[in-house]
Design a protein around this motif. Structure first.
Motif, PDB file in Angstrom:
ATOM      1  N   MET A  42      -0.240   4.713   6.400  1.00 26.62           N
ATOM      2  CA  MET A  42       0.647   3.665   6.900  1.00 26.62           C
ATOM      3  C   MET A  42       1.898   4.189   7.613  1.00 26.62           C
ATOM      4  O   MET A  42       2.240   3.687   8.690  1.00 26.62           O
ATOM      5  CB  MET A  42       1.028   2.724   5.741  1.00 26.62           C
TER       6      MET A  42
ATOM      7  N   VAL B  91      -8.237   2.265  -0.068  1.00 24.64           N
ATOM      8  CA  VAL B  91      -6.889   1.804  -0.434  1.00 24.64           C
ATOM      9  C   VAL B  91      -5.896   2.969  -0.349  1.00 24.64           C
ATOM     10  O   VAL B  91      -4.787   2.835   0.176  1.00 24.64           O
ATOM     11  CB  VAL B  91      -6.893   1.192  -1.855  1.00 24.64           C
ATOM     12  N   ILE B  92      -6.304   4.142  -0.827  1.00 26.78           N
ATOM     13  CA  ILE B  92      -5.411   5.304  -0.784  1.00 26.78           C
ATOM     14  C   ILE B  92      -5.134   5.715   0.662  1.00 26.78           C
ATOM     15  O   ILE B  92      -4.003   6.041   1.020  1.00 26.78           O
ATOM     16  CB  ILE B  92      -5.999   6.474  -1.600  1.00 26.78           C
TER      17      ILE B  92
ATOM     18  N   GLY C 203      -2.467   3.578   2.144  1.00 32.81           N
ATOM     19  CA  GLY C 203      -1.126   3.974   1.744  1.00 32.81           C
ATOM     20  C   GLY C 203      -0.660   5.235   2.450  1.00 32.81           C
ATOM     21  O   GLY C 203       0.439   5.294   3.005  1.00 32.81           O
TER      22      GLY C 203
ATOM     23  N   SER D 195       3.688   7.703  -6.257  1.00 31.31           N
ATOM     24  CA  SER D 195       3.250   9.069  -6.529  1.00 31.31           C
ATOM     25  C   SER D 195       4.413  10.045  -6.430  1.00 31.31           C
ATOM     26  O   SER D 195       4.545  10.963  -7.225  1.00 31.31           O
ATOM     27  CB  SER D 195       2.171   9.502  -5.535  1.00 31.31           C
TER      28      SER D 195
ATOM     29  N   SER E  39     -11.236   1.768   6.742  1.00 34.84           N
ATOM     30  CA  SER E  39      -9.839   2.211   6.617  1.00 34.84           C
ATOM     31  C   SER E  39      -9.082   1.961   7.914  1.00 34.84           C
ATOM     32  O   SER E  39      -7.959   1.464   7.905  1.00 34.84           O
ATOM     33  CB  SER E  39      -9.758   3.700   6.300  1.00 34.84           C
TER      34      SER E  39
ATOM     35  N   PHE F 123       0.832  -1.214   0.000  1.00 37.76           N
ATOM     36  CA  PHE F 123       0.000   0.000   0.000  1.00 37.76           C
ATOM     37  C   PHE F 123       0.863   1.259   0.000  1.00 37.76           C
ATOM     38  O   PHE F 123       0.592   2.216  -0.720  1.00 37.76           O
ATOM     39  CB  PHE F 123      -0.939   0.006   1.213  1.00 37.76           C
ATOM     40  N   PHE F 124       1.898   1.243   0.810  1.00 32.74           N
ATOM     41  CA  PHE F 124       2.768   2.414   0.921  1.00 32.74           C
ATOM     42  C   PHE F 124       3.476   2.695  -0.406  1.00 32.74           C
ATOM     43  O   PHE F 124       3.524   3.829  -0.874  1.00 32.74           O
ATOM     44  CB  PHE F 124       3.774   2.167   2.049  1.00 32.74           C
ATOM     45  N   THR F 125       4.004   1.652  -1.029  1.00 29.39           N
ATOM     46  CA  THR F 125       4.743   1.822  -2.280  1.00 29.39           C
ATOM     47  C   THR F 125       3.827   2.289  -3.401  1.00 29.39           C
ATOM     48  O   THR F 125       4.131   3.232  -4.133  1.00 29.39           O
ATOM     49  CB  THR F 125       5.404   0.491  -2.699  1.00 29.39           C
ATOM     50  N   MET F 126       2.685   1.623  -3.486  1.00 32.95           N
ATOM     51  CA  MET F 126       1.755   1.898  -4.576  1.00 32.95           C
ATOM     52  C   MET F 126       1.219   3.333  -4.487  1.00 32.95           C
ATOM     53  O   MET F 126       1.086   4.013  -5.503  1.00 32.95           O
ATOM     54  CB  MET F 126       0.613   0.891  -4.440  1.00 32.95           C
ATOM     55  N   ILE F 127       0.934   3.810  -3.290  1.00 34.96           N
ATOM     56  CA  ILE F 127       0.310   5.125  -3.145  1.00 34.96           C
ATOM     57  C   ILE F 127       1.349   6.236  -2.954  1.00 34.96           C
ATOM     58  O   ILE F 127       1.378   7.202  -3.701  1.00 34.96           O
ATOM     59  CB  ILE F 127      -0.683   5.133  -1.955  1.00 34.96           C
ATOM     60  N   VAL F 128       2.224   6.084  -1.977  1.00 38.43           N
ATOM     61  CA  VAL F 128       3.113   7.194  -1.627  1.00 38.43           C
ATOM     62  C   VAL F 128       4.382   7.206  -2.477  1.00 38.43           C
ATOM     63  O   VAL F 128       4.692   8.201  -3.130  1.00 38.43           O
ATOM     64  CB  VAL F 128       3.475   7.165  -0.122  1.00 38.43           C
TER      65      VAL F 128
END
Lengths: 293, 280
Positions: free
Chosen positions: B154, B147-148, B151, A30, B84, A22-27
């Motif tokens: 986290m 999902v956002i 991310g 981006s 969330s 999740f961290f890689t894909m979003i933050v």
């Protein structure tokens, strides 16, 4: 042993994996994509973005007057808000921690604005400034109530400061209260026996002992003020004539209203760099001061 | 600090109480004005916003409730915030615990990345995020928005829990491990209960953020049916600019749930704020 290693690896994947994904894909994605877009003319819609080199940064520093104004506006706002919120927050904390009645009630009241979203608070105050104040001025003829609160650059700035200070003070106060309550009573009492005045008590004993809380509160205020968006968006929308357009709003309008995603990305990167440096400098200065005092 | 000397000084206590009371009145005044005017007819608001209401216009609330589709927005906010939080806190906790227990190079790298990411302003990633969201089909969907949030939230979640997971004693886990318990069993039955108070802190801090968040849902959700409370209120104001009678009633509806929640959970929330800030 080999089995054990695979076992640990599987556990690593199971436990760290979801957070990493999740961290890689979003933050992370981006962030790097943003750096790439900063060097392109992407308009947000087309599938291709043309490489333009440093063109966007040249525009920001030479052609775009508004971005400089927004940066300066954010700086003024940050300095004012950091000082005001921390002073009032610490003041309220000192009052509430004295043995006054209803201390818990006061604490809750001062904290209250903080739990409500910035958008709602901005609208609440739009009514206060444009609806309640003119009405009040007929009963109490104070000049304060007669000002064109959201009508020009000067009053707009102070309107935002009022709302933002009102919103953030309580949070800082709570941190200061925790820190003041942690001070050893014996220290205060022995200072009193030695005949320390109120001012001496505050500057020589309380202030140095709550230094860590000051660092935290300065940090929080600095990061909230530089990123201020919601309150302004509902209060003035950056107006009149972009005069209250803080940097975060400038980025938003550049990308999502003017459709200059590339230029917006370049501003966003600069924004990150400046905010990052400011935060680092602040933390390292106050940390040093903490150790000295 | 409420030292003995303070209590024997009634004059000062009185002065401080008066100062605190004045400050409290100033702090509450905006809510008071919104509340009393939310039940007036439009003309009365303009005539004298300070006066006590002569009428009680339930109509304002009914129209505000219907036009802003408040119940739907409330449901969306509740759904997005709770789902969330559940995932964010659980996934953040297992990651934080693993980073503490297995501090190899990857754990260390991940932790430093989390720390750096906490400084990144949302506005610095929001533009490319729109592209990523389109790529993974996260646009215009509540699940996509969740999902956002996972991310974006986290780093702070894992960072806070990391600080706390370090204080969990190793001995308990080791004996369970020797008894043949699996890693996930150990986490759920031993570590999770010990982390309870910190999980509450993280939940509170992140829940306030998501519940009140405006810009991200504005960018992600286009469909009226998916609106959260801040978006619904913003939309309402866009439609009824300075139509204060309905608008103030709608604002009151937006304010009430979160204020009620705060009043009931006050001690808990303030403790959470303190614990969260001291770590961060």
């Amino acid at each position: 042993m080999v089995r054990n290693r695979t076992h640990e690896l599987l556990n690593d994947i199971a436990f760290l994996g979801p957070a990493v994904i999740f961290f890689t894909m979003i933050v992370v994605a981006s962030f790097f994509l943003g750096i790439y877009y900063a060097f392109t003319d992407w308009n947000g819609i087309s599938l291709t973005a043309n490489w333009v080199g440093l063109e966007n940064f040249r525009t920001i520093f030479t052609d775009d007057r508004q971005v400089g104004y927004s940066a300066l506006f954010t700086l003024r706002l940050t300095i004012t808000a950091v000082i005001l919120s921390n002073t009032i927050g610490l003041g309220l904390a000192l009052i509430v921690t004295r043995a006054i009645k209803f201390a818990n009630g006061f604490r809750a009241i001062f904290f209250l604005p903080n739990v409500i979203g910035g958008i709602i608070l901005g609208f609440v105050w739009r009514f206060i400034f444009t609806g309640a104040f003119p009405s009040l001025s007929r009963i109490i003829p104070l000049q304060f109530f007669q000002l064109p609160w959201l009508g020009d650059a000067f009053t707009g700035f102070w309107a935002i400061i009022i709302v933002f200070t009102w919103r953030t003070t309580g949070y800082l106060m709570v941190i200061y209260i925790a820190s003041i309550l942690a001070i050893d009573d014996a220290l205060i009492e022995s200072a009193q026996i030695d005949g320390a005045s109120g001012v001496q008590m505050f500057s020589r004993i309380i202030l140095p002992l709550i230094a860590p809380a000051i660092t935290i509160c300065l940090f929080l205020m600095l990061s909230w003020s530089t990123k201020i968006f919601d309150v302004i968006f509902s209060l003035t929308r950056g107006g009149p004539f972009k005069s209250t357009e803080a940097f975060a709003l400038n980025i938003y309008f550049e990308a999502f209203q003017a459709n200059n995603y590339g230029l917006g990305s370049a501003k966003a990167i600069l924004f990150f760099v400046v905010v990052g440096i400011a935060t680092l400098v602040q933390v390292s200065i106050t940390k040093r001061w903490e150790i000295e005092s | 600090m409420s030292s003995a000397a303070d209590r024997y000084n009634p004059t000062r206590t009185l002065v401080l109480t008066v100062v605190a009371t004045i400050a409290a009145v100033i702090f509450l005044a905006p809510f008071y004005f919104v509340a009393i005017n939310s039940v007036k007819i439009y003309g009365d608001i303009l005539r004298n916003a300070a006066a006590f209401p002569r009428t009680f216009q339930v109509q304002n609330y009914i129209i505000g409730f219907r036009t802003s589709n408040f119940l739907r927005a409330f449901g969306n906010s509740l759904f997005i915030t709770s789902i969330s939080i559940v995932f964010m806190v659980f996934l953040g906790a297992i990651a934080a615990w693993r980073m503490v227990r297995r501090p190899h190079w990857f754990s260390k790298l991940l932790f430093s990345l989390f720390v750096v990411a906490m400084v990144i302003p949302f506005q610095s990633v929001m533009i490319p995020l729109m592209r990523i969201a389109r790529m993974f089909d996260l646009l215009n969907s509540r699940n996509g928005l969740i999902v956002i949030y996972l991310g974006l939230g986290m780093p702070f979640t894992a960072f806070l829990l990391h600080g706390f997971a370090r204080t969990v004693p190793l001995e308990l886990e080791e004996s369970a491990y020797l008894d043949g318990a699996s890693t996930i069993r150990i986490f759920v039955s031993i570590v999770l209960p010990l982390l309870k108070s910190m999980l509450a802190t993280v939940t509170i801090l992140q829940a306030f953020w998501i519940w009140n968040d405006f810009l991200l849902p504005l960018l992600i959700l286009f469909d009226d049916r998916l609106q959260t409370i801040p978006i619904a209120i913003f939309g309402f104001f866009g439609q009824y600019t300075d139509q204060w009678d309905y608008a103030l009633a709608t604002l009151m509806m937006g304010i009430t749930p979160i204020v009620v929640f705060f009043l009931f959970m006050q001690r808990f929330i303030i403790r959470g704020v303190i614990a969260g800030s001291l770590k961060g």
